[in-house]
Design an enzyme around this catalytic site. Structure first.
Site, short mmCIF file in Angstrom:
data_model
loop_
_atom_site.label_atom_id
_atom_site.label_comp_id
_atom_site.label_asym_id
_atom_site.label_seq_id
_atom_site.Cartn_x
_atom_site.Cartn_y
_atom_site.Cartn_z
N LYS A 168 5.96 39.36 -3.31
CA LYS A 168 4.72 39.55 -3.64
C LYS A 168 3.83 40.94 -3.13
CE LYS A 168 3.82 34.54 -3.60
NZ LYS A 168 3.01 33.42 -3.42
N GLU A 215 6.24 39.90 -8.19
CA GLU A 215 4.80 39.70 -8.76
C GLU A 215 4.29 41.30 -9.11
OE1 GLU A 215 2.29 37.01 -6.28
OE2 GLU A 215 1.21 39.04 -5.98
N LYS A 265 2.72 24.83 -3.78
CA LYS A 265 1.39 24.23 -3.55
C LYS A 265 1.62 22.80 -3.67
CE LYS A 265 -0.98 28.34 -5.15
NZ LYS A 265 -1.77 29.26 -6.19
N ASP A 290 0.97 38.40 -12.89
CA ASP A 290 -0.36 37.58 -11.80
C ASP A 290 -1.70 37.95 -12.32
OD1 ASP A 290 -0.51 35.58 -9.83
OD2 ASP A 290 -1.41 37.35 -8.50
N ARG A 320 0.67 -1.35 0.10
CA ARG A 320 0.14 -0.03 -0.15
C ARG A 320 0.82 1.40 -0.09
NH1 ARG A 320 -3.68 -0.20 -2.17
NH2 ARG A 320 -3.10 1.66 -3.24
#
Lengths: 274, 274, 274, 274, 274, 274
Positions: F162, F192, F130, F213, F95
């Site tokens: 940012k 950004e 992310k 962005d 597994r």
């Protein structure tokens, strides 16, 4: 030794972390190379097995042959060891292996200097707890490789009653009695003294070792005579290569030197691809 | 910072282990004391918050007031901070706090010396990866407190193509191309050069930073002129306080100094009960 | 103490792991309850602060008041402490807290029995390294709470030269000389002996402590007389409550008892919701 | 198994720490020796593979041959295994290996006694969560080697609704319904009962297992009859070798015995150099 | 919960490592800011307390107020929580908090979809062990927040006899007998079946739960009828939102869905400074 | 790599914990079996060596032969590797190995889709932070296996200024200047931007990379033209397979895609005993 394996893993993690971006980008996998560890100055060697373990931690199949051994006096230009491994492994382990080996050999070399300076006497050079946090076990080993001895490792394996313990206990006598009553009987009891009066009190209290802290040479001589064979004597405080021989001449048994570990410089060693 | 907390826990475990037999035997529980951290020489301070955290790790209720701050020039005799805590806590944390604070301040002080030596130029002093295994994050911080700058932290946050990478990749051009293709685009590409021909190749390959390794002052001047504003220049190799000003005078942008971290000595700081 | 915090975390992880399915299913969150720790038999208490720390590790806001203290003789029916906490916290910490407290109090109780059996003599009861793996620091503490003393904690804080060390070193004299030369000078040197001849050799070699291993009462008496004040004497081997008083009567300084830690049973303590 | 490796590393670290000062000082490196593990009394063996792993953790090249196997009844004088290793490894691993092996065999031996006492019935002896913190996985294994069975390992792999859960949920019915609704469906639901009325409620609520806690023999018999095959029955509370056979005679399916793990003594095993 | 604290520490270490170079360079220390967690789509919330703990791990003094709660249906534009903290803490914790919260809410949302699809039946949706390595405890929690139930957590808290176990044991009967004999009696025994013949064997063997693996709807209906109330039935294999209602209509008790955890996507949540 | 070994150990601990009760009960020790990893759909492979290491962590003697390699396009029905091991090892590792391999291959497959969608342009697909907490190093590797590139690993190896950094620093210019002054010179500086005015400011400030962005295609085209070769351009925000080709057509250098890691589904792979 399990502790050394932990130190090496942490050091490799610190240096490699999420990956060696340069080597991964430029060096193909699977290319075996041979490298040599070469002395760039004269020094006393310590840590060669630790250096080996750095590479074998990255890859158990690394070949590593020692040509010199811990405790050896190494001369500029000497090849200390050769390593045969995947080029990526060599490049990823190089810095950590050298950082450890250079530092440990630096400690051994400093220790050897102090030992040489008192070689004509019976005095023994010992280290202190003023070591690099996280590397004590390696530095204490390097001290031995330089021919000096170890004082207690840490707070758990020696009773050393200092000024503040004495004040808290209400005097040398009470402090020694407290230690004899509650510390394991396998530990000797050492008392730090700053005056001849302190020495007398420590003797009366039955101290096994008497530290003569920051005393003049005259005070030390007087203390040594007073103590005779009733306790070991340890000189401490601001010892350096200029003063250590005179201190030894006072007849003290031990001289503790913080500089062995808190201020030795790294010796110069290169890893050369051949 | 989580990493610093880990370093401190390990250092305390190393020094206290199964227990401080002396303090437990001689100092009653519950006796609050006040102690001061006092400078025994002139130096640049770094690590005071780490020292604080050593004591608060042992007991969150310790009171610690900083009278000086990281980056300050401290003079012999200055009181750096005072601490109020259970006497047992003070005695158990003392050595670890001082070992870290003295070492970090030693690094900051060495860095400040190098920075001062080139203050009349635009050159920037940077550190290397020749740090104490396990303490890199603290030593890099101390370098900044001394007024110098950080080179890459580790193998993961900078591309530095050295001799062996170049050989493995089949030339500077191929190595730079490989790095550009596979390393994150957020990283500049630095190439180590040893001759003016290397410098030309690195420029042609589009290196962002060119390291001038172990070059003579003349070679460095020539390289700086050749490179102009096409790349950053970094002098490296055997830099010391005698040579650093002359190196800076060649017009290089950065000078990397291993000695900042691999060979600085601990400064002298005492903890005194008051 | 950092080590105790680690032991508690591991124990809680072992017992709770991915979650207490019963409590989560049946006990609503946020219901504060009060519980008492109650003695179900007579014993010597040890570990109450460890029990408290089990609950505060789960929730720092737990209220815990000790009504008895480590080292106290507790009687059947005595309330030792009360705890006020979220019912879920009480139920999740109960087993770990009791497992530690019952075991530690068991060790303290056994130690107190041995101490009582020799109370009319000067002999001191000491423990051994025959402790539960992972819990040594707690068991050594419990031994002290029972009125006995600690032998060395581990292999690092005492020199104890046994039969196999003697054989490897080539005799008692060589082994003691080796230890004196290489172990920290803060440690006493103990030698295990099995015959009066061994004792004589150990005395000649300058042992600080002489262990009389598995000797008859007659041999021990003879050894004690022979040794006088030249070394500490420690009786060892198969000591139990039936024999310990007779052993103490031989005049030995110390009697080491493995059973304090390797075979004490848990005392009976309940946690009752009130 | 990864957990066992962790237990062994921790135990070795606890016992060796910064180093075995005696062995390092007296036993030369590189001297291979042979040792035997010998039973000093009759017992049921458990933990031999753990003992082996202690030595192979220190040095993977240790040779270890088992002559007896976990679950075997061993007689006084039997050689259980022999080990061939560097003498330093043998001496450094000895205590940890024996501490684990003696404790585990102690648990197995106690379990085997209880199993024997009910061998003429269908009752099954099971353990509890009253294990040594940190060693549960080893003690549960030892219980099986003694012929008994395991109850749930921890709070996560069994639903056991006790008095306090029932009170918090507002009755047996509500508690069982809550558990059925929120615990994984792979877990049976056990309810602790103290009276025949409780038993009836638990039956009505659909409990899979009914614990008869601290009941008289008469109550247990009545409960067993009442329950029939509708649920498993488990006797619990103050079970000892004097009472276990009578309890088994009531027809309960399972008898849980905390003493298997919380109060078994270490069996006597020696490591002899041959 | 101790496991969650470990997950959070690891995630923060992974993302911050040797330091957030951007924030340290651009954001002054000591500037308190307020931020909001805002839903950018509709979803079922899970993990808000974990997000809170990310920030309080970095700084215990962070203020965090939840406006929605785990298990709530959240609408696009909803403010879920606000946080007040040093701006550096907000920026360093943002990514880890969102990564965990978005993933957990994604799992809860997927679970809620499956639950809704069978809401008109008695079937229960359960998860599997096909979770993200290292995050199982969080994902299993998120499944519950979505209204579904948990299957066994891991290999230790449920007996699930699959094809290979059956083959190794020599048949369903032998496998079930083996499990009943050696697994804790607190665990139900589940058997995986692929044909109606398997189902019959499992029933005869006394399985508590029968998994119907990759069966057609017809087979499932037949199995459900055959089994009646003698065991729980669990449908498994390739369940998706198109098929789950039909499967539920066969009358199975449980439907296990790997997609709950192995293939749910992160929902969209932003952290906005206000 | 040391980090991968840690991930695997944690995953195995999570899944096996106190033991695989089913396998231990049904599968005899010592039965060697052969199993194959088989693709159940088409995908891009990543993580095969990680899967191997899962099994070798459980038992170093496992034989594992790769028939496909990371980065390969695999077709439904392909045998990816075979494994020969003790049946218990196969069942306990299955597994965890599949969970890792399916997830990593899912990421690689998603990455390959995005790469294919822009293959006719010069745009490069890059990942984000992310990622799944705890698995970043594996997911970043999988991204590369799918033919995409890595953005910075974490907060330590890239400067990305940012909106909130800009606000805190007092403007783009001040933020870039701060970063240039305090971040290692080995890191490029990315800013950004959300408007063309931002782009101009970032250019003037000397940004090395400019993130566009959430801009419209028109804005992106305008920005690309404005920036020319003065900086790298990176499109970011809500990129998906429908929009990515149009974005690439604007001429941006890089397109960052959070969905590569936060929302890829596991591919279907089975382990079959043969």
């Amino acid at each position: 030794m399990l502790e050394v394996a932990e130190i090496i893993k942490r050091a490799l993690h610190e240096d490699i972390g999420s990956g060696d971006v340069t080597t991964m980008a430029t060096v193909p996998a699977g290319a075996t190379r041979r490298a040599e560890l070469v002395a760039k100055e004269d020094f006393t060697l310590a840590g060669l097995d630790v250096a080996r373990q750095v590479f074998t931690t990255l890859d158990p199949d690394v070949a590593f042959e020692s040509l010199k051994f811990d405790g050896n006096k190494v001369r500029r230009g000497d090849v200390i060891a050769w390593i045969k491994a995947d080029a990526r492994i060599l490049l990823q382990g190089e810095r950590v292996a050298l950082n450890l080996l250079q530092r440990m050999s630096g400690v051994a070399t400093t220790a050897a200097c102090f030992v040489a300076a008192v070689a004509h006497t019976d005095a023994i050079i010992v280290d202190t707890r003023k070591t690099t946090p996280g590397l004590r076990v390696l530095e204490k080993y390097a001290v031995r490789m330089g021919g000096a001895h170890n004082h207690r490792t840490s707070l758990y394996d020696g009773v050393l009653i200092k000024e503040n313990h004495i004040a808290a206990a209400g005097g040398i006598n009470a402090a020694v009695a407290g230690a004899r009553c509650s510390a394991p009987h396998t530990l000797k009891i050492e008392v730090e003294t700053e005056t001849i009066d302190d020495v007398r009190e420590a003797l009366d209290a039955g101290a096994d070792i008497i530290m003569l802290d920051n005393m003049t040479l005259e005070q030390m001589s007087e203390a040594v005579e007073l103590i005779g064979s009733k306790a070991l004597t340890e000189a401490s405080g601001g010892v350096n290569l200029d003063t250590v021989a005179d201190i030894a001449a006072t007849g003290v048994d031990l001289i503790s030197v913080g500089a062995l570990t808190h201020s030795s410089r790294a010796v110069d060693i290169s890893m050369l691809f051949r």
